[in-house]
Motif scaffolding. Structure first.
Motif, PDB file in Angstrom:
ATOM      1  N   SER A   8      40.974  24.781  19.951  1.00  0.00           N
ATOM      2  CA  SER A   8      42.147  24.429  19.161  1.00  0.00           C
ATOM      3  C   SER A   8      41.809  23.240  18.268  1.00  0.00           C
ATOM      4  N   HIS A   9      42.613  23.073  17.241  1.00  0.00           N
ATOM      5  CA  HIS A   9      42.443  21.949  16.314  1.00  0.00           C
ATOM      6  C   HIS A   9      43.834  21.437  15.959  1.00  0.00           C
ATOM      7  N   THR A  10      44.020  20.127  16.020  1.00  0.00           N
ATOM      8  CA  THR A  10      45.269  19.497  15.608  1.00  0.00           C
ATOM      9  C   THR A  10      44.994  18.701  14.335  1.00  0.00           C
ATOM     10  N   PHE A  11      45.768  18.980  13.299  1.00  0.00           N
ATOM     11  CA  PHE A  11      45.561  18.318  12.011  1.00  0.00           C
ATOM     12  C   PHE A  11      45.926  16.837  12.093  1.00  0.00           C
ATOM     13  N   ARG A  12      45.061  16.010  11.515  1.00  0.00           N
ATOM     14  CA  ARG A  12      45.257  14.556  11.505  1.00  0.00           C
ATOM     15  C   ARG A  12      45.992  14.086  10.258  1.00  0.00           C
ATOM     16  N   THR A  13      45.978  14.906   9.208  1.00  0.00           N
ATOM     17  CA  THR A  13      46.597  14.524   7.941  1.00  0.00           C
ATOM     18  C   THR A  13      47.450  15.670   7.417  1.00  0.00           C
ATOM     19  N   ASP A  14      48.267  15.369   6.424  1.00  0.00           N
ATOM     20  CA  ASP A  14      49.143  16.358   5.786  1.00  0.00           C
ATOM     21  C   ASP A  14      48.472  16.966   4.571  1.00  0.00           C
ATOM     22  N   GLY A  15      48.137  18.247   4.621  1.00  0.00           N
ATOM     23  CA  GLY A  15      47.665  18.961   3.448  1.00  0.00           C
ATOM     24  C   GLY A  15      46.234  18.700   3.020  1.00  0.00           C
ATOM     25  N   ASP A  16      45.447  17.927   3.780  1.00  0.00           N
ATOM     26  CA  ASP A  16      44.041  17.701   3.441  1.00  0.00           C
ATOM     27  C   ASP A  16      43.177  18.733   4.158  1.00  0.00           C
ATOM     28  N   TRP A  17      42.032  19.076   3.562  1.00  0.00           N
ATOM     29  CA  TRP A  17      41.084  19.982   4.205  1.00  0.00           C
ATOM     30  C   TRP A  17      40.406  19.246   5.344  1.00  0.00           C
ATOM     31  N   GLU A  18      40.417  19.841   6.535  1.00  0.00           N
ATOM     32  CA  GLU A  18      39.766  19.270   7.714  1.00  0.00           C
ATOM     33  C   GLU A  18      38.769  20.277   8.267  1.00  0.00           C
ATOM     34  N   PRO A  41      48.447  31.421  10.956  1.00  0.00           N
ATOM     35  CA  PRO A  41      47.572  31.475   9.778  1.00  0.00           C
ATOM     36  C   PRO A  41      47.763  30.257   8.870  1.00  0.00           C
ATOM     37  N   VAL A  42      46.653  29.674   8.441  1.00  0.00           N
ATOM     38  CA  VAL A  42      46.643  28.577   7.467  1.00  0.00           C
ATOM     39  C   VAL A  42      45.508  28.859   6.482  1.00  0.00           C
ATOM     40  N   GLU A  58      44.662  34.109   4.334  1.00  0.00           N
ATOM     41  CA  GLU A  58      45.136  35.112   5.287  1.00  0.00           C
ATOM     42  C   GLU A  58      45.067  34.664   6.745  1.00  0.00           C
ATOM     43  N   GLY A  59      44.457  33.502   7.020  1.00  0.00           N
ATOM     44  CA  GLY A  59      44.313  33.061   8.407  1.00  0.00           C
ATOM     45  C   GLY A  59      43.044  33.568   9.072  1.00  0.00           C
ATOM     46  N   TRP A  60      42.156  34.173   8.290  1.00  0.00           N
ATOM     47  CA  TRP A  60      40.857  34.611   8.822  1.00  0.00           C
ATOM     48  C   TRP A  60      39.821  34.546   7.714  1.00  0.00           C
ATOM     49  N   ILE A  84      46.402  24.483  15.681  1.00  0.00           N
ATOM     50  CA  ILE A  84      46.058  25.889  15.468  1.00  0.00           C
ATOM     51  C   ILE A  84      45.064  26.322  16.537  1.00  0.00           C
ATOM     52  N   ARG A  85      45.087  27.593  16.844  1.00  0.00           N
ATOM     53  CA  ARG A  85      44.119  28.210  17.754  1.00  0.00           C
ATOM     54  C   ARG A  85      43.024  28.811  16.879  1.00  0.00           C
ATOM     55  N   VAL A  86      41.768  28.492  17.185  1.00  0.00           N
ATOM     56  CA  VAL A  86      40.627  28.960  16.403  1.00  0.00           C
ATOM     57  C   VAL A  86      39.811  29.911  17.276  1.00  0.00           C
ATOM     58  N   GLU A  87      39.647  31.165  16.820  1.00  0.00           N
ATOM     59  CA  GLU A  87      38.864  32.162  17.544  1.00  0.00           C
ATOM     60  C   GLU A  87      37.698  32.595  16.674  1.00  0.00           C
ATOM     61  N   VAL A  88      36.491  32.530  17.223  1.00  0.00           N
ATOM     62  CA  VAL A  88      35.303  32.994  16.516  1.00  0.00           C
ATOM     63  C   VAL A  88      34.712  34.143  17.316  1.00  0.00           C
ATOM     64  N   GLY A  89      34.543  35.292  16.659  1.00  0.00           N
ATOM     65  CA  GLY A  89      34.012  36.468  17.336  1.00  0.00           C
ATOM     66  C   GLY A  89      33.323  37.385  16.344  1.00  0.00           C
ATOM     67  N   ASP A  90      33.487  38.684  16.537  1.00  0.00           N
ATOM     68  CA  ASP A  90      32.843  39.685  15.680  1.00  0.00           C
ATOM     69  C   ASP A  90      33.319  39.574  14.233  1.00  0.00           C
TER      70      ASP A  90
END
Length: 100
Positions: A8-18, A41-42, A58-60, A84-90
């Motif tokens: 998971s990732h929690t955003f530290r700022t508003d609207g910045d790319w992290e 999706p973000v 699209e969130g992917w 957000i929940r981050v899933e990395v797979g196929d």
């Protein structure tokens, strides 16, 4: 089928790319691609040498490929405090894409 990694990732700022993930492949595996999905999706993007090489709203996004022989930074943009929940797979193909 590749092993799925979930974090998971929690955003530290508003609207910045992290940066939510980094990726580097040996030149022997430049062809390998993995799909990264986020829930909810973000906007996502892949940055190599401070240049955006791919974007998705699209969130992917598929990561890897030839540019992964250099360090890829996968970045997301959201609201401060949003998790957000981050899933990395196929790799994600046309058949795997969610329909709206």
């Amino acid at each position: 089928m590749a092993e799925m990694h979930i974090k998971s990732h929690t955003f530290r700022t508003d609207g910045d790319w992290e940066t939510i993930d980094t990726l580097w492949y040996s030149p022997f595996f430049y062809w390998q691609r993995n799909g990264l999905r986020v829930t909810p999706p973000v906007p996502l993007r892949i940055v190599v040498f401070n240049k955006v090489v791919e974007e998705s709203n699209e969130g992917w996004i598929n990561q890897g490929g030839a540019s992964a022989m250099f360090l890829q930074r996968i970045q997301a943009r959201g609201q401060k405090g949003q998790t957000i929940r981050v899933e990395v797979g196929d790799e994600i193909t046309e058949e795997d894409r969610p329909t709206r």
